[in-house]
Enzyme design. Structure first.
Site, PDB file in Angstrom:
ATOM      1  CB  SER A  73      -0.934   0.011   1.017  1.00  0.00           C
ATOM      2  OG  SER A  73      -2.177   0.717   0.940  1.00  0.00           O
ATOM      3  CG  ASP A 112      -4.285  -2.187   0.467  1.00  0.00           C
ATOM      4  OD1 ASP A 112      -3.296  -2.681   0.762  1.00  0.00           O
ATOM      5  OD2 ASP A 112      -4.763  -1.042   0.724  1.00  0.00           O
TER       6      ASP A 112
END
Length: 252
Positions: free
Chosen positions: A36, A150
């Site tokens: 991320s 993610d």
């Protein structure tokens, strides 16, 4: 030494402070991984961007404004990560992960299978866009036929790729370990809190595999407010110096 930078949206500015402390303490990083926002910071650092220049770049990003609203893809996410990708391309051009000065691994999640994907060969901008694609908020990114989101869903502090890159000692940076949840102000906060709650217990197990874990005190900070970048950098710097000085890695 391998360095694993975890997810945490705007809290990722603390990673810059960690990098500043590591450099000030003359600790050599031999490989790096990120998930991320940690993927964004680790990608720039792996290509030789200084912590100061990363800080300048991240000041110009807003965790939501970097992504344009996408009606044509709304069935997969409210926004796209196109602006984030363009930010990386401005800094690194069309670089591939394999071109990096430091061995680099970026973690994403295949939303079709639930499997972890370690990105080491594709374009850096695409890999980071995939790793930062928070489900339901950002549209997935397709790489080699996989629909990726993610990486925090599968490995929020990506220790495992560093072992595979040959690191004999690993420092993990966990941005959420000491953070308390905040009462949501809007839909984005509700979604982010929900994802955090699901991720955090797994992260504690993952970081147990690191040799050293740096956990800045970030409970007072919002994941989406970019007005406190300087404070977040300072928190990361202090936490890194304290943790490393208390460890066997402390410099002579």
């Amino acid at each position: 030494m391998g360095l694993a930078l975890g997810g945490g949206a705007t809290l990722g500015a603390a990673h810059i402070g960690v990098l500043k402390a590591i450099e000030e303490m003359s600790i050599d990083v031999h490989c790096i991984s990120g998930t991320s926002i940690g993927a964004y910071v680790s990608a720039l650092y792996a290509f030789g961007t200084s912590p100061a220049d990363i800080e300048e770049e991240i000041r110009g990003l807003n965790w939501l404004d970097i992504s344009g609203f996408s009606l044509e893809r709304i069935k997969f996410g409210l926004f796209t990560n196109d602006k984030l990708g363009k930010s990386l391309e401005k800094m690194l051009g069309s670089a591939q992960i394999s071109d990096s000065e430091l061995p680099l691994a970026i973690v994403a999640t295949d939303i079709s299978s639930g499997k972890k994907v370690e990105l080491t060969e594709c374009a850096v901008s695409q890999a980071v866009m995939a790793s930062t694609a928070v489900p339901g908020i950002f549209s997935p990114v397709e790489i080699d036929g996989q629909m990726l989101v993610d990486g925090g869903l599968v490995e929020n502090v990506p220790v495992t790729p560093l072992r595979e890159l040959g690191a004999d000692l690993i420092i993990g940076v966990d941005l959420s370990a000491r953070r308390s949840y905040r009462k949501p102000d809007d839909l984005i906060d509700v979604l982010m809190n929900s994802i955090d709650i699901a991720i955090d217990n797994a992260t504690r197990l993952q970081t147990s595999k690191a040799d050293i874990v740096i956990s800045p005190e970030l409970s007072a900070y919002s994941r989406t407010d970019t007005a406190q970048i300087s404070e977040l950098v300072d928190e990361g710097f202090r936490a890194a110096r304290t943790t490393i000085n208390d460890s066997d890695l402390r410099p002579d």
